[in-house]
Design a protein around this motif. Sequence first.
Motif, mmCIF file in Angstrom:
data_model
loop_
_atom_site.group_PDB
_atom_site.id
_atom_site.type_symbol
_atom_site.label_atom_id
_atom_site.label_comp_id
_atom_site.label_asym_id
_atom_site.label_seq_id
_atom_site.Cartn_x
_atom_site.Cartn_y
_atom_site.Cartn_z
ATOM 1 N N LEU A 161 34.378 36.438 54.455
ATOM 2 C CA LEU A 161 34.759 36.815 53.092
ATOM 3 C C LEU A 161 33.609 37.565 52.435
ATOM 4 O O LEU A 161 32.502 37.026 52.285
ATOM 5 C CB LEU A 161 35.120 35.571 52.282
ATOM 6 N N GLU A 162 33.875 38.810 52.058
ATOM 7 C CA GLU A 162 32.852 39.628 51.403
ATOM 8 C C GLU A 162 32.689 39.223 49.940
ATOM 9 O O GLU A 162 31.595 38.904 49.493
ATOM 10 C CB GLU A 162 33.240 41.106 51.498
ATOM 11 N N CYS A 163 33.789 39.284 49.167
ATOM 12 C CA CYS A 163 33.713 38.914 47.759
ATOM 13 C C CYS A 163 35.106 38.701 47.179
ATOM 14 O O CYS A 163 36.115 39.038 47.794
ATOM 15 C CB CYS A 163 32.937 39.941 46.942
ATOM 16 N N VAL A 164 35.133 38.133 45.992
ATOM 17 C CA VAL A 164 36.361 37.881 45.242
ATOM 18 C C VAL A 164 36.159 38.430 43.830
ATOM 19 O O VAL A 164 35.099 38.219 43.234
ATOM 20 C CB VAL A 164 36.677 36.367 45.171
ATOM 21 N N PHE A 166 32.647 37.411 42.295
ATOM 22 C CA PHE A 166 32.034 36.311 43.018
ATOM 23 C C PHE A 166 31.676 36.818 44.415
ATOM 24 O O PHE A 166 32.559 37.080 45.220
ATOM 25 C CB PHE A 166 33.006 35.131 43.137
ATOM 26 N N MET A 167 30.388 36.990 44.681
ATOM 27 C CA MET A 167 29.935 37.459 45.988
ATOM 28 C C MET A 167 29.913 36.294 46.973
ATOM 29 O O MET A 167 29.569 35.170 46.610
ATOM 30 C CB MET A 167 28.533 38.070 45.885
ATOM 31 N N CYS A 168 30.300 36.579 48.207
ATOM 32 C CA CYS A 168 30.241 35.560 49.248
ATOM 33 C C CYS A 168 29.367 36.065 50.394
ATOM 34 O O CYS A 168 28.269 35.589 50.598
ATOM 35 C CB CYS A 168 31.644 35.206 49.729
ATOM 36 N N GLY A 169 29.875 37.020 51.174
ATOM 37 C CA GLY A 169 29.106 37.564 52.285
ATOM 38 C C GLY A 169 28.787 36.535 53.343
ATOM 39 O O GLY A 169 27.700 36.557 53.929
ATOM 40 N N VAL A 200 32.016 27.457 47.707
ATOM 41 C CA VAL A 200 32.025 27.459 46.247
ATOM 42 C C VAL A 200 31.157 28.645 45.837
ATOM 43 O O VAL A 200 30.010 28.771 46.255
ATOM 44 C CB VAL A 200 31.486 26.154 45.670
ATOM 45 N N LEU A 201 31.762 29.551 45.063
ATOM 46 C CA LEU A 201 31.096 30.794 44.679
ATOM 47 C C LEU A 201 30.888 30.813 43.169
ATOM 48 O O LEU A 201 31.746 30.356 42.406
ATOM 49 C CB LEU A 201 31.940 31.995 45.108
ATOM 50 N N TYR A 202 29.764 31.392 42.765
ATOM 51 C CA TYR A 202 29.425 31.490 41.348
ATOM 52 C C TYR A 202 29.418 32.953 40.913
ATOM 53 O O TYR A 202 29.198 33.836 41.729
ATOM 54 C CB TYR A 202 28.057 30.822 41.100
ATOM 55 N N PRO A 203 29.657 33.206 39.630
ATOM 56 C CA PRO A 203 29.741 34.603 39.151
ATOM 57 C C PRO A 203 28.443 35.357 39.384
ATOM 58 O O PRO A 203 27.361 34.802 39.293
ATOM 59 C CB PRO A 203 30.015 34.463 37.657
ATOM 60 N N ARG A 204 28.609 36.663 39.649
ATOM 61 C CA ARG A 204 27.469 37.564 39.736
ATOM 62 C C ARG A 204 27.327 38.246 38.374
ATOM 63 O O ARG A 204 28.244 38.891 37.913
ATOM 64 C CB ARG A 204 27.719 38.619 40.818
#
Length: 118
Positions: free
Chosen positions: A79-82, A95-98, A113-117
Amino acid sequence: MPGLLITGDVKGAGTDANVFITLYGVNGDSGKRHLRQKFRNLFERGQTDRFVVEMLDLGELLRIKVEHDNSSNSSGWYLECVEVTNTANSVTTIFMCGKWLDTKKADGHIQRVLYPRY
């Protein structure tokens, strides 16, 4: 809320597993939502998938959880990002994942669990 999930453009990045998302905001959470579309092969390598998820206004988004159920032979997913857009105020949060969501790669986790950029 409209959202985009972007699968990375790396070998084996796509998944055939069932993918779920939970959004957490200052006004509460969305509950676990299954992301699916009829007659479409979702979450393939280098692909952007768009979804609209109906929910109450969660206010400012604090974090999201993205996960899959590891239900197929090719479940691993990069998953790259959401990106999530709140239609109430037209604010888009990225939300960046990478990272891999894969039991056989990296740390073996199939949820992030992703946090805002900002």
